[in-house]
Design an enzyme around this catalytic site. Structure first.
Site, short mmCIF file in Angstrom:
data_model
loop_
_atom_site.label_atom_id
_atom_site.label_comp_id
_atom_site.label_asym_id
_atom_site.label_seq_id
_atom_site.Cartn_x
_atom_site.Cartn_y
_atom_site.Cartn_z
CG MET A 338 -2.04 -0.73 1.03
SD MET A 338 -3.24 -0.66 -0.34
CE MET A 338 -3.92 0.89 0.31
CG ASP A 357 9.78 -0.38 5.50
OD1 ASP A 357 9.78 -0.81 6.60
OD2 ASP A 357 8.49 -0.82 4.76
CB VAL A 414 3.33 1.01 9.56
CG1 VAL A 414 4.26 2.06 8.95
CG2 VAL A 414 2.56 1.73 10.43
CD GLU A 416 -5.37 -0.64 9.03
OE1 GLU A 416 -6.64 -0.67 9.64
OE2 GLU A 416 -4.71 0.14 9.32
CE LYS A 421 -2.54 1.62 11.09
NZ LYS A 421 -1.93 2.27 9.95
CB SER A 443 -8.48 -0.27 5.82
OG SER A 443 -8.03 -1.33 6.59
CG HIS A 464 -9.54 3.82 3.55
ND1 HIS A 464 -10.48 3.21 3.52
CD2 HIS A 464 -8.59 2.78 3.57
CE1 HIS A 464 -10.68 1.72 3.38
NE2 HIS A 464 -9.24 1.53 3.12
CD GLU A 476 -14.02 5.54 3.62
OE1 GLU A 476 -15.21 5.33 3.93
OE2 GLU A 476 -13.04 4.61 3.55
CG ASN A 514 -13.21 -1.01 4.58
OD1 ASN A 514 -13.26 -1.40 3.46
ND2 ASN A 514 -12.05 -0.80 5.27
#
Length: 738
Positions: A338, A357, A414, A416, A421, A443, A464, A476, A514
């Site tokens: 992503m 990263d 990063v 979920e 986070k 998400s 999102h 979103e 979602n």
């Protein structure tokens, strides 16, 4: 000399008038009533002026034209609504007269007695291509950016200004139907091969070549106005046509399940029109267009997929008074698929991006995603090698967080997990400037909770993205409880810069898209446990208008992700938040059969090595006793899918998560493909009437469970005869979303 607001007219020594369309204060030329008036005046003047021997029509902008303006479309619907209220018996006739104006103008150009050549220098869509087809000659630039299309079917209508008749008389019927029923774009080369244009030339030779056509004696007569004209392929009374036309409606039904009246109208226009003199055929097209304009599908699709999408894309929800954002550097933290894809679309918009990263190797692996996408684009001719190299030069992979010290926006992408986070948020905020906006690409995790880890929650926002990022047009934007106007403005400016359509929603678990997707998939779980054959579930969903069946969709997002989400929901909200039957089904799929979805080659479907196609896992029928297909009403299955999703959308409005009905509609179509012919989730309810929807929901609730029970808001709206677009009028004062 006459002057025009939207056109300039210059006549050379040879008597060739160059008409240049260049609308002031518009980035693209579009048809408005004023443009039509001026075009009629130009036609009259050039016909009456004996010094004018012919006309070259071109654009003064980098594109030719995108077709009709919002104002023209709105005016048609307003006229129909007013006439239905004032004089219902003659409302259709009034609409018929209005929609025929463009047809009449183009036919007047075609029969004016002087040659017109359209010099197409850029994207040419809809009514602009229909105008070009009415010209006696068509010259197109070979620039890579040039696309020609009649895409009207994608917004619920069809080419109604002679398009169905001219295309079907310039090329073979099969190619004509394929082009118009799909709305596909053509390259200049493909358009020439089909016989739709005469010449494809270098951009700097466009007007010269167009003028030369007139100097060479171009006849000011359309082929179909010549005596002895024969339709390419021989028309409808040939062996080839006897194979094409009986099969065409069946093929169309296979592709659309009969949900798109405009697509069928195209078939009728072509089949009937090719049997008639040209002017009579135009009347047939005009009648079908008038009929289609009165359908719920046309109204809803035009509103959502044409009007609302443009309004949202132009910043309908952007806070006023906040200066426009400039992006000199964007940071993306998390170089997984992503994050890497977000970096790619950022660089594709010309913005320098640092991709961070934990290690240089992981960051480089993220950049490799961009390298692959660029290589694919170059191999398909969508990008030159130089353009690809420039794009890749804008992506800098690194493990060093200090390079964010001058970033205008940082996007965290990063894993979920709240703890992961939290650590990343703290690390980023230690180095970014005070003015930098922080966006989290989550998400499901609520933004307000994540913002508690931030020292500046007013500058913290959710953005999102949907996978695959480079293809999905929706983004979103999620407001936490403390998100400020500037954070929203910057997020919307960024989304606009990367050419995606934003919807703005308030904070909740799963946000808007979602939540609706989970309802869709959960209904499939219910059907499976009831013993509905899996193939019927998938096919009923597609017949309802969904692009992908719910079981296939679940495989794409990963079945084990569904398991994680269910477990997280139970942990946070309690056992009652997940149906035991759903948990048991997914636990069995993962724990017993290790069927995790496409990613491990087995989920609800089996995924054999290519080129073999995926197929439903035969073991599904052994999980629950199967009902005979003859005992299952497919119409009810279709209703269950659409109603459960629409109910969830209505709940988000009732809870204040979605505050603008345009965003629920556009979000549901772009986010997960909710039956586009409905215009989206709330338009689906408005289209049938809230009272009818409530009665349908109550009927389904009585048989299939309380999750179909209509909400208090819906019951109140039904009692008052309201609609979502009436009660939550997006053109009234939209309150602050947060």
């Amino acid at each position: 000399m006459t002057t025009y607001k939207n056109f300039s007219v210059e006549t050379d020594a040879d008597g060739i008038a160059l008409v240049t369309w260049d609308m002031p204060d518009k980035s693209m030329n579009v048809f408005t009533l004023e443009v039509m008036d001026e075009l009629e005046a130009i036609l009259k003047r050039t016909v009456e002026d004996s010094a004018v021997k012919g006309v070259v029509f071109t654009s003064g902008k980098s594109t030719f034209s995108g077709g009709a303006d919002l104002s023209m479309i709105r005016a048609m619907f307003a006229l129909l609504q007013d006439e239905r209220a004032r004089d219902p018996a003659n409302a259709a006739q009034k609409l018929f007269d209005v929609v025929g104006r463009m047809t009449g103008l183009y036919r007047a150009i075609e029969t004016c007695g002087k040659p017109w050549v359209s010099a197409i220098n850029g994207t040419c869509m809809g009514g602009a291509l229909e105008l070009s087809l009415a010209c006696h000659g068509r010259v197109v630039s070979n620039a890579k950016s040039v696309k020609l299309a009649l895409p009207e079917v994608k917004i619920g209508i069809f080419p109604g200004a002679g398009g169905t008749q001219r295309v079907a008389r310039l090329t073979d019927a099969q190619s004509a139907l394929q082009m118009m029923t799909t709305g596909q774009s053509l390259t200049p080369q493909r358009a020439k091969a089909m016989g739709l244009v005469h010449q494809v030339v270098e951009p700097d030779q466009l007007v010269t070549a167009a003028r030369q056509m007139i100097r060479d004696g171009l006849k000011p007569v359309a082929p179909w106005d010549e005596k002895g004209f024969k339709v390419p392929g021989g028309g409808v009374w040939t062996p080839a046509a006897a194979q094409l036309f009986p099969a065409a409606p069946a093929i169309l039904r296979r592709e659309t399940a009969g949900n798109y009246p405009a697509a069928l109208a195209i078939l009728k226009c072509v089949y009937e029109g090719l049997q008639l003199p040209f002017d009579t055929a135009l009347k047939v097209e005009q009648r079908y267009f008038t009929e289609i304009m009165q359908t719920t599908e046309a109204f809803s699709m035009i509103r959502s997929l044409f009007i609302s999408m443009q309004e949202l894309g132009k910043g309908a929800r952007r806070p006023a008074g906040v200066p426009k954002s400039e992006f000199n550097k964007v940071g993306v933290v998390g170089a997984g698929f992503m994050g890497a894809s977000i970096a790619y679309v950022t660089a594709a918009a010309g913005i320098p991006v640092v991709l961070i990263d934990q290690t240089q190797e992981a960051a480089d692996k993220g950049k490799a995603v961009s390298e692959k996408l660029v290589a694919d684009s170059i191999s398909k001719g969508r990008m030159t090698r130089e353009e690809g190299e420039k794009l890749l030069s804008l992506v800098t992979p690194t493990p060093d967080y200090t390079v964010l010290s001058d970033a205008d926006l940082v996007i965290e992408a990063v894993f979920e997990d709240r703890a992961v986070k939290k650590a990343v948020i703290e690390k980023i905020e230690a180095v970014i400037p005070e003015a930098t906006i922080f966006a989290s690409n989550t998400s499901t995790l609520p933004i307000t909770g994540l913002a508690e880890n931030s020292k500046r929650p007013d500058q913290f926002i959710g953005v999102h993205f949907f996978s695959p990022v480079e293809k999905m047009m929706l983004t979103e934007v999620i407001l936490g409880k403390k998100t400020g106007d500037r954070a929203l403005a910057v997020a919307l400016d960024f989304v606009a810069k990367i050419r995606k359509t934003p919807i703005v929603v308030n904070d909740t678990r799963g946000f808007f898209v979602n939540r609706c997707v989970f309802r869709y998939i959960n209904e499939a779980y219910d059907m499976l446990t009831e013993g509905v054959p899996a193939a019927m579930i998938e096919n009923a969903a597609k017949m309802a208008g969904m692009p992908v069946g719910p079981l296939s969709l679940n495989d794409e997002v990963a079945v084990d992700l569904s398991q994680k989400i269910m477990k997280a929901s139970i942990a946070d909200l309690g056992e009652a938040s997940v149906k035991p039957g759903h948990m048991a089904l997914i636990d069995k799929m993962i724990n017993e059969f290790d069927r995790r979805g496409r990613k491990n080659g087995q989920g609800f479907y089996d995924y054999p090595p290519k080129p073999a196609k995926k197929s439903l896992w035969p073991g599904l029928k052994d999980l629950y006793p199967q009902k005979p297909a003859s005992e299952i009403d497919v119409e009810v299955l279709k209703q269950r899918f659409l109603v459960t999703i629409a109910l969830e959308a209505a709940r988000t409005v009732e809870e204040g998560i979605v505050t603008d009905p345009r965003e629920a509609d556009v979000g549901s179509i772009l986010g997960f493909g909710f039956a586009p012919y409905t215009g989206g989730t709330l338009s689906y309810i408005d289209g049938m009437g809230v009272k009818t929807f409530v009665a349908l929901a109550e009927k389904l609730a009585a048989t299939y469970g309380t999750h179909f029970a209509p909400t208090p808001l819906l019951k109140d709206m039904a009692a008052k005869g309201e609609t979502f677009y009436g009660r939550f009028d997006p053109y009234g004062e939209i309150g602050k979303a947060a």
